[in-house]
Design an enzyme around this catalytic site. Sequence first.
Site, PDB file in Angstrom:
ATOM      1  N   ARG A  66       0.835  -1.200   0.000  1.00 35.84           N
ATOM      2  CA  ARG A  66       0.000   0.000   0.000  1.00 35.84           C
ATOM      3  C   ARG A  66       0.877   1.261   0.000  1.00 35.84           C
ATOM      4  NH1 ARG A  66      -5.033   0.269   1.120  1.00 35.84           N
ATOM      5  NH2 ARG A  66      -5.120  -1.608   2.370  1.00 35.84           N
ATOM      6  N   LEU A  94      -6.785   4.637   1.378  1.00 40.70           N
ATOM      7  CA  LEU A  94      -5.534   5.384   1.324  1.00 40.70           C
ATOM      8  C   LEU A  94      -4.880   5.392   2.700  1.00 40.70           C
ATOM      9  CD1 LEU A  94      -6.834   8.349  -0.858  1.00 40.70           C
ATOM     10  CD2 LEU A  94      -5.414   6.422  -1.601  1.00 40.70           C
ATOM     11  N   HIS A 110     -19.446   9.529   0.021  1.00 42.83           N
ATOM     12  CA  HIS A 110     -19.744   8.169   0.448  1.00 42.83           C
ATOM     13  C   HIS A 110     -21.261   7.988   0.413  1.00 42.83           C
ATOM     14  CE1 HIS A 110     -19.094   4.346   2.390  1.00 42.83           C
ATOM     15  NE2 HIS A 110     -20.073   4.624   3.235  1.00 42.83           N
ATOM     16  N   THR A 142     -10.096  12.112   6.363  1.00 41.95           N
ATOM     17  CA  THR A 142      -9.158  11.948   7.475  1.00 41.95           C
ATOM     18  C   THR A 142      -8.655  10.503   7.435  1.00 41.95           C
ATOM     19  OG1 THR A 142     -10.951  11.320   8.962  1.00 41.95           O
ATOM     20  CG2 THR A 142     -10.328  13.664   8.933  1.00 41.95           C
ATOM     21  N   GLU A 144      -9.095   7.991   9.192  1.00 44.46           N
ATOM     22  CA  GLU A 144     -10.107   6.966   9.483  1.00 44.46           C
ATOM     23  C   GLU A 144     -11.029   6.820   8.274  1.00 44.46           C
ATOM     24  OE1 GLU A 144     -13.547   6.120  12.841  1.00 44.46           O
ATOM     25  OE2 GLU A 144     -12.032   7.635  13.237  1.00 44.46           O
ATOM     26  N   LEU A 145     -11.290   5.564   7.851  1.00 42.42           N
ATOM     27  CA  LEU A 145     -12.066   5.312   6.630  1.00 42.42           C
ATOM     28  C   LEU A 145     -13.479   5.901   6.704  1.00 42.42           C
ATOM     29  CD1 LEU A 145     -12.299   3.737   3.898  1.00 42.42           C
ATOM     30  CD2 LEU A 145     -13.272   1.862   5.243  1.00 42.42           C
TER      31      LEU A 145
HETATM   32  C1  GAR Z   1     -20.887   6.559  -5.865  1.00 38.87           C
HETATM   33  O1  GAR Z   1     -22.150   6.120  -5.454  1.00 38.87           O
HETATM   34  C2  GAR Z   1     -20.030   6.934  -4.672  1.00 38.87           C
HETATM   35  O2  GAR Z   1     -20.768   7.497  -3.614  1.00 38.87           O
HETATM   36  C3  GAR Z   1     -19.482   5.591  -4.272  1.00 38.87           C
HETATM   37  O3  GAR Z   1     -19.188   4.950  -5.478  1.00 38.87           O
HETATM   38  C4  GAR Z   1     -20.077   5.438  -6.495  1.00 38.87           C
HETATM   39  C5  GAR Z   1     -19.248   5.901  -7.654  1.00 38.87           C
HETATM   40  O4  GAR Z   1     -20.037   6.232  -8.757  1.00 38.87           O
HETATM   41  N1  GAR Z   1     -18.320   5.739  -3.448  1.00 38.87           N
HETATM   42  C6  GAR Z   1     -17.983   4.892  -2.482  1.00 38.87           C
HETATM   43  O5  GAR Z   1     -18.627   3.897  -2.213  1.00 38.87           O
HETATM   44  C7  GAR Z   1     -16.729   5.272  -1.721  1.00 38.87           C
HETATM   45  N2  GAR Z   1     -16.639   4.564  -0.483  1.00 38.87           N
HETATM   46  P1  GAR Z   1     -19.433   7.083  -9.947  1.00 38.87           P
HETATM   47  O6  GAR Z   1     -18.137   6.396 -10.374  1.00 38.87           O
HETATM   48  O7  GAR Z   1     -20.455   7.002 -11.026  1.00 38.87           O
HETATM   49  O8  GAR Z   1     -19.202   8.468  -9.459  1.00 38.87           O
END
Ligand code: GAR
Length: 209
Positions: A66, A94, A110, A142, A144-145
């Site tokens: 990583r 990250l 998210h 931050t 934290e995930l």
């Molecule tokens: C979105 O729904 C975003 O919120 C999610 O992935 C999708 C990407 O769609 N992100 C996560 O789950 C991050 N933990 P997109 O590629 O069409 O923008």
Amino acid sequence: MDQRIVILISGRGSNMESIVHRCAEQRWPAQVVAVVANRPGAGGLAFAASRGMATAVVDHKAFNTREAFDAELAHVIDGFSPDLVVLAGFMRILGSALVQHYQGRMLNIHPSLLPAFPGLHTHRRALQAGCRAVGATVHFVTPELDHGPIVMQSVVPVMPGDDEHALAARVLATEHVIYPLSVRWFVEGKLDVRDGVVHQADGASQVLI
Ligand code: GAR
């Protein structure tokens, strides 16, 4: 001078597209200078290239650790001298060194009402929990995930008969509103973080219902 935005994607990039479109239409004091993906096949790369934006791929599969992946990713991102780094469906965790390097200038979206349901399969988990409302959260990143000062949230109802795909689509439509708006506020210097809470300078509503 325009603020320089670098957007990180892993897949289709619909949030990235919505930010690129609003930035141009609304003449933000900013430009999306590059789109970086961790997957060579990320669908959003084609859109970015078609708009004449720089694109780059840092394939996580090519790195043993990583730390090595993060170091190369930061090297590529920094090559574009960003004022803001936007995670838009970027599905790699990250490390804290990289996150700290971009502290205060990295945003994520998210698909849940954080702090509920960090991690994967948010819509499935919300349905299993019997949630009556779900949504999306834009936040500063931050170490934290899926955690950090919240810029904006959207809230939508869970309807009878919803499956996770129906829910994801309803939430995604709101992501395309709250993410561009949040990024706009950032580049206009309208976000102030005090004691872990984000204040919007104009007192604009930070929730879309
Ligand atoms: C979105 O729904 C975003 O919120 C999610 O992935 C999708 C990407 O769609 N992100 C996560 O789950 C991050 N933990 P997109 O590629 O069409 O923008």
